[in-house]
Design a protein around this motif. Structure first.
Motif, PDB file in Angstrom:
ATOM      1  N   HIS A   1       0.826  -1.210   0.000  1.00  0.00           N
ATOM      2  CA  HIS A   1       0.000   0.000   0.000  1.00  0.00           C
ATOM      3  C   HIS A   1       0.862   1.263   0.000  1.00  0.00           C
ATOM      4  O   HIS A   1       1.980   1.277   0.540  1.00  0.00           O
ATOM      5  CB  HIS A   1      -0.917   0.012   1.222  1.00  0.00           C
ATOM      6  N   ASP A   2       0.335   2.316  -0.592  1.00  0.00           N
ATOM      7  CA  ASP A   2       1.007   3.613  -0.546  1.00  0.00           C
ATOM      8  C   ASP A   2       0.575   4.363   0.711  1.00  0.00           C
ATOM      9  O   ASP A   2      -0.150   3.824   1.563  1.00  0.00           O
ATOM     10  CB  ASP A   2       0.727   4.430  -1.808  1.00  0.00           C
ATOM     11  N   ASP A   3       1.023   5.599   0.830  1.00  0.00           N
ATOM     12  CA  ASP A   3       0.729   6.377   2.040  1.00  0.00           C
ATOM     13  C   ASP A   3      -0.760   6.656   2.210  1.00  0.00           C
ATOM     14  O   ASP A   3      -1.226   6.928   3.320  1.00  0.00           O
ATOM     15  CB  ASP A   3       1.492   7.705   2.007  1.00  0.00           C
ATOM     16  N   ASP A   4      -1.516   6.593   1.122  1.00  0.00           N
ATOM     17  CA  ASP A   4      -2.964   6.836   1.189  1.00  0.00           C
ATOM     18  C   ASP A   4      -3.753   5.552   1.424  1.00  0.00           C
ATOM     19  O   ASP A   4      -4.987   5.582   1.436  1.00  0.00           O
ATOM     20  CB  ASP A   4      -3.445   7.506  -0.102  1.00  0.00           C
ATOM     21  N   GLY A   5      -3.041   4.434   1.593  1.00  0.00           N
ATOM     22  CA  GLY A   5      -3.724   3.169   1.828  1.00  0.00           C
ATOM     23  C   GLY A   5      -4.168   2.459   0.566  1.00  0.00           C
ATOM     24  O   GLY A   5      -4.809   1.407   0.644  1.00  0.00           O
ATOM     25  N   GLU A   6      -3.835   3.014  -0.593  1.00  0.00           N
ATOM     26  CA  GLU A   6      -4.199   2.374  -1.854  1.00  0.00           C
ATOM     27  C   GLU A   6      -3.146   1.330  -2.235  1.00  0.00           C
ATOM     28  O   GLU A   6      -1.963   1.463  -1.890  1.00  0.00           O
ATOM     29  CB  GLU A   6      -4.311   3.421  -2.977  1.00  0.00           C
ATOM     30  N   VAL A   7      -3.581   0.285  -2.964  1.00  0.00           N
ATOM     31  CA  VAL A   7      -2.652  -0.755  -3.406  1.00  0.00           C
ATOM     32  C   VAL A   7      -1.804  -0.190  -4.551  1.00  0.00           C
ATOM     33  O   VAL A   7      -2.312   0.085  -5.642  1.00  0.00           O
ATOM     34  CB  VAL A   7      -3.390  -2.022  -3.865  1.00  0.00           C
ATOM     35  N   ALA A   8      -0.516  -0.001  -4.278  1.00  0.00           N
ATOM     36  CA  ALA A   8       0.382   0.557  -5.282  1.00  0.00           C
ATOM     37  C   ALA A   8       1.107  -0.531  -6.061  1.00  0.00           C
ATOM     38  O   ALA A   8       1.441  -0.350  -7.234  1.00  0.00           O
ATOM     39  CB  ALA A   8       1.417   1.480  -4.617  1.00  0.00           C
ATOM     40  N   ARG A   9       1.359  -1.656  -5.428  1.00  0.00           N
ATOM     41  CA  ARG A   9       2.052  -2.777  -6.066  1.00  0.00           C
ATOM     42  C   ARG A   9       1.510  -4.086  -5.504  1.00  0.00           C
ATOM     43  O   ARG A   9       0.978  -4.139  -4.390  1.00  0.00           O
ATOM     44  CB  ARG A   9       3.567  -2.712  -5.821  1.00  0.00           C
ATOM     45  N   TRP A  10       1.666  -5.142  -6.278  1.00  0.00           N
ATOM     46  CA  TRP A  10       1.447  -6.504  -5.790  1.00  0.00           C
ATOM     47  C   TRP A  10       2.778  -7.232  -5.859  1.00  0.00           C
ATOM     48  O   TRP A  10       3.504  -7.120  -6.855  1.00  0.00           O
ATOM     49  CB  TRP A  10       0.416  -7.234  -6.659  1.00  0.00           C
ATOM     50  N   VAL A  11       3.124  -7.936  -4.799  1.00  0.00           N
ATOM     51  CA  VAL A  11       4.327  -8.749  -4.806  1.00  0.00           C
ATOM     52  C   VAL A  11       3.911 -10.210  -4.729  1.00  0.00           C
ATOM     53  O   VAL A  11       2.991 -10.571  -3.979  1.00  0.00           O
ATOM     54  CB  VAL A  11       5.272  -8.389  -3.636  1.00  0.00           C
ATOM     55  N   GLY A  12       4.541 -11.023  -5.562  1.00  0.00           N
ATOM     56  CA  GLY A  12       4.221 -12.445  -5.603  1.00  0.00           C
ATOM     57  C   GLY A  12       5.460 -13.285  -5.371  1.00  0.00           C
ATOM     58  O   GLY A  12       6.554 -12.952  -5.845  1.00  0.00           O
ATOM     59  N   PHE A  13       5.300 -14.343  -4.608  1.00  0.00           N
ATOM     60  CA  PHE A  13       6.392 -15.277  -4.318  1.00  0.00           C
ATOM     61  C   PHE A  13       6.046 -16.625  -4.956  1.00  0.00           C
ATOM     62  O   PHE A  13       4.951 -17.159  -4.726  1.00  0.00           O
ATOM     63  CB  PHE A  13       6.584 -15.435  -2.811  1.00  0.00           C
ATOM     64  N   GLN A  14       6.957 -17.144  -5.760  1.00  0.00           N
ATOM     65  CA  GLN A  14       6.741 -18.415  -6.444  1.00  0.00           C
ATOM     66  C   GLN A  14       7.746 -19.446  -5.944  1.00  0.00           C
ATOM     67  O   GLN A  14       8.947 -19.155  -5.838  1.00  0.00           O
ATOM     68  CB  GLN A  14       6.898 -18.264  -7.963  1.00  0.00           C
ATOM     69  N   GLU A  15       7.246 -20.628  -5.656  1.00  0.00           N
ATOM     70  CA  GLU A  15       8.110 -21.715  -5.191  1.00  0.00           C
ATOM     71  C   GLU A  15       7.754 -22.988  -5.954  1.00  0.00           C
ATOM     72  O   GLU A  15       6.592 -23.406  -5.967  1.00  0.00           O
ATOM     73  CB  GLU A  15       7.923 -21.932  -3.690  1.00  0.00           C
ATOM     74  N   ASP A  16       8.762 -23.571  -6.586  1.00  0.00           N
ATOM     75  CA  ASP A  16       8.566 -24.819  -7.309  1.00  0.00           C
ATOM     76  C   ASP A  16       8.441 -25.947  -6.288  1.00  0.00           C
ATOM     77  O   ASP A  16       9.405 -26.326  -5.631  1.00  0.00           O
ATOM     78  CB  ASP A  16       9.754 -25.073  -8.245  1.00  0.00           C
ATOM     79  N   VAL A  17       7.215 -26.488  -6.146  1.00  0.00           N
ATOM     80  CA  VAL A  17       6.957 -27.532  -5.152  1.00  0.00           C
ATOM     81  C   VAL A  17       6.709 -28.880  -5.828  1.00  0.00           C
ATOM     82  O   VAL A  17       6.113 -29.775  -5.236  1.00  0.00           O
ATOM     83  CB  VAL A  17       5.760 -27.151  -4.258  1.00  0.00           C
ATOM     84  N   THR A  18       7.184 -29.003  -7.076  1.00  0.00           N
ATOM     85  CA  THR A  18       6.951 -30.253  -7.809  1.00  0.00           C
ATOM     86  C   THR A  18       7.544 -31.442  -7.068  1.00  0.00           C
ATOM     87  O   THR A  18       6.862 -32.455  -6.846  1.00  0.00           O
ATOM     88  CB  THR A  18       7.556 -30.151  -9.219  1.00  0.00           C
ATOM     89  N   GLU A  19       8.822 -31.345  -6.677  1.00  0.00           N
ATOM     90  CA  GLU A  19       9.471 -32.460  -5.976  1.00  0.00           C
ATOM     91  C   GLU A  19       8.818 -32.706  -4.629  1.00  0.00           C
ATOM     92  O   GLU A  19       8.677 -33.855  -4.184  1.00  0.00           O
ATOM     93  CB  GLU A  19      10.966 -32.179  -5.804  1.00  0.00           C
ATOM     94  N   ARG A  20       8.391 -31.661  -3.955  1.00  0.00           N
ATOM     95  CA  ARG A  20       7.734 -31.829  -2.663  1.00  0.00           C
ATOM     96  C   ARG A  20       6.421 -32.595  -2.815  1.00  0.00           C
ATOM     97  O   ARG A  20       6.113 -33.479  -2.006  1.00  0.00           O
ATOM     98  CB  ARG A  20       7.472 -30.461  -2.030  1.00  0.00           C
ATOM     99  N   ARG A  21       5.673 -32.256  -3.862  1.00  0.00           N
ATOM    100  CA  ARG A  21       4.412 -32.970  -4.084  1.00  0.00           C
ATOM    101  C   ARG A  21       4.671 -34.430  -4.445  1.00  0.00           C
ATOM    102  O   ARG A  21       3.948 -35.335  -4.012  1.00  0.00           O
ATOM    103  CB  ARG A  21       3.609 -32.275  -5.192  1.00  0.00           C
TER     104      ARG A  21
END
Length: 601
Positions: free
Chosen positions: A367-387
């Motif tokens: 969020h920015d200083d006004d509380g609006e969503v300024a960016r989205w951050v995404g985290f990706q993890e390859d869980v193929t071997e775990r599955r």
């Protein structure tokens, strides 16, 4: 003076014709836009000026006063001195038709700005030139006042170095920055607050400014050495003072403390580097742009997907989806983004070469200083071997469960039948019981083995249901459950522990039973406490040092009738509780098992 360089003049003279002529001449000769006010009576003019000064925070609202000398009631010098008595320092020009060296001397000694005798056009031009100078000085002073107000509001340290290389002026913020008072700095060289390298750098930068091809101003970083403490990193904005021809008059500079800024930049570099080199894929999107495209991806994202940055940036991350991507997971992610909420889903994504992989995606709004969503951050993890591992583990658990079913049903049923037939055989046979006893012992060992294997298969899985348990009470209960022969139990602890009751009881039973089994019929078994756990010790023959690493291995036993899984169960149950078990020699020379990490009280 107004902000638009419109000036106001006040001309005081008892002759209306002189007032009109001088006003017209000044309007024609002056380059400035002026308004000339006239007043024939000096007393009235004095009252007007004083009243205006007292009524306005800005003070007198005229920029220059021109006054005749010989006027009825109050002459020009008396008028001037009355103004000064009221603290009014507006430039004052005495313009008189009754001139003399004595009057001129008195006027100049009194401090008037100018003294001119009335006359023809030449005298009028001299008056106009002097008024022009006054107005130029007023304009220059007004501009300087404006800049001074701005600089004072900014609070930046400011210095002026003269043509001899000495501080000619420093403001209070610079004194505060360096820890020296202004009187100490003024008149000294920059070496007072700079090291030799910094002084040389400043001289080099000034040389660039003064060169014919150099810039008018320069900026460079420099360490200011305060009176006390560590050097302060600053940015120096330097320029030469205005000068005519080749007569250099000095330089001026504004310092800005950038030590905190440098620290922030350093921290930002570290954070950026941490994101770039993180082992997890990281992407950032801009929701203000159409289709919320990615504006940043890190190295792990590139490596995981096979797409380089140029191919990934400015695209929505849905390009990683494919024919087997479940719409339910995609919709949950879309709904969370629409609601501005964090979410985690596992998606079937596809690499650039078409290979599918399972991607655990977590998104969160920034969020920015006004509380609006300024960016989205995404985290990706390859869980193929775990599955895959989880599936293998699930299949293995299924096989173990089937194995446990075979142990508990398919093997126990034949053993039950065999035990019954064995008992019938004993009744029908008068001789050879020793052979039947051997068969019975084998059946008992198989029963014990099945029990231990079932314990390892079933009781090492599942969550812990923690309870506060009395160690001494649990030991006494377990001791009552085993065949102790002539063994003696000593309990030397009142500790309570947090444990799962059923598993903890089996752990204690196996430790106590092991001590009785290997310690001999008259063994003394002692249970005591340590700083972080408890121990079970005996005075039996003990365990050779070269064999202590083997006692916890599955199937290891020095007793021909043992299953070899008793201490394996002890270790497994200790691991479930996050405890450790070690074997050493007791004080009596027997075996001692220490269970650590128990805590409690």
């Amino acid at each position: 003076m107004s902000a638009t360089d419109t000036f106001r003049l006040l001309h005081v003279d008892d002759d209306p014709a002189i007032l009109d002529l001088t006003s017209a001449f000044l309007d024609r000769e002056l380059d400035w836009e002026v308004t000339t006010l006239t007043e024939p009576k000096p007393e009235v003019a004095l009252s007007r000026i004083v009243d205006d000064a007292e009524a306005s925070d800005a003070g007198v609202n005229v920029d220059c006063i021109i006054s005749d000398y010989d006027m009825p009631g109050m002459d020009g010098l008396a008028f001037f001195e009355a103004l000064r008595d009221h603290g009014i320092t507006t430039p004052f020009i005495l313009y008189t038709g009754k001139g003399s060296e004595e009057i001129a001397s008195q006027a100049l000694n009194a401090g008037v700005t100018g003294y001119f005798q009335k006359g023809g056009p030449d005298q009028q031009r001299r008056l106009a030139n002097r008024v022009e100078q006054v107005l130029e000085d007023r304009r220059t002073q007004a501009v300087a006042d404006r800049y001074s107000t701005v600089l004072e509001a900014l609070g930046y340290p400011i210095y002026v170095v003269d043509d001899d290389g000495q501080f000619e002026f420093v403001n209070e913020p610079l004194a505060e920055l360096t820890g020296y008072d202004r009187e100490t700095i003024i008149g000294s060289s920059p070496a007072l607050i700079k090291d030799e390298a910094a002084v040389e750098q400043a001289e080099s930068e000034l040389g660039r400014i003064l060169s014919s091809t150099g810039p008018n101003t320069t900026q460079f970083e420099v360490d200011i050495v305060p009176k006390e403490g560590e050097p302060i990193r600053c940015r120096d904005h330097m320029a030469a003072l205005p000068y005519d021809g080749e007569c250099f008059e000095g330089s001026v500079g504004i310092l800005r403390d950038i030590s905190t800024e440098r620290q922030r930049r350093r921290e930002l570099r570290y954070k950026t580097r941490a994101m770039d080199e993180a082992p997890t894929g990281i992407a950032m999107t801009d929701p203000s742009r159409a289709d919320n495209p990615m504006i940043y991806v890190n190295d792990a994202f590139v490596e995981m997907t096979g797409y380089d940055r140029e191919e990934a940036l400015d695209r929505n991350c849905r390009f990683l989806q494919g024919p087997e991507t479940r719409t339910e997971a995609v919709e949950r992610l879309s709904d969370a983004i629409e609601a501005g909420e964090s979410a985690t889903v596992t998606l079937r994504n596809y690499r650039k070469d078409g290979d599918p992989f399972w991607n655990r995606v977590s998104v969160a709004p920034l969020h920015d200083d006004d509380g609006e969503v300024a960016r989205w951050v995404g985290f990706q993890e390859d869980v193929t071997e775990r599955r895959r591992y989880r599936r293998r583990l699930e299949r293995q658990n299924e096989r173990l469960e089937r194995f446990a079913g075979v142990l508990s049903h398919d093997l126990r049923n034949p053993l039950t039948v065999a035990a019954g037939e064995l008992e019938l055989a004993r009744c029908a046979t008068e001789d050879g019981h020793e052979h039947l006893d051997a068969v019975a012992d084998a059946h008992d060992r198989m029963e014990a083995l099945i029990d231990d294997l079932l314990t390892l298969v079933r009781d090492t899985e599942g969550d812990i249901e923690w309870e506060r348990l009395s160690l001494s009470e649990m030991v006494e209960r377990c001791w009552a459950d085993i065949e102790t022969r002539s063994a003696t139990l000593r309990v030397e602890t009142d500790r309570t522990v947090s444990a799962e009751s059923r598993r903890f009881r089996r752990l204690l039973t196996n430790l106590l039973g092991n001590a009785v089994e290997h310690g001999g019929d008259e063994v003394v078994v002692t249970v005591g406490e340590t700083a972080d756990g408890f121990y079970v010790a005996d005075d039996g023959p003990g365990i050779p040092e070269d064999k202590r690493d083997d006692v916890f291995k599955a199937g290891y036993s020095t007793n021909a009738d043992g299953t070899g899984f008793g201490l394996e169960i002890v270790r497994e149950f200790a691991d479930i509780h996050d405890w450790t078990v070690d074997v050493t020699e007791s004080e009596a020379g027997g075996a001692r098992f220490d269970v650590q990490g128990v805590g409690g009280s």
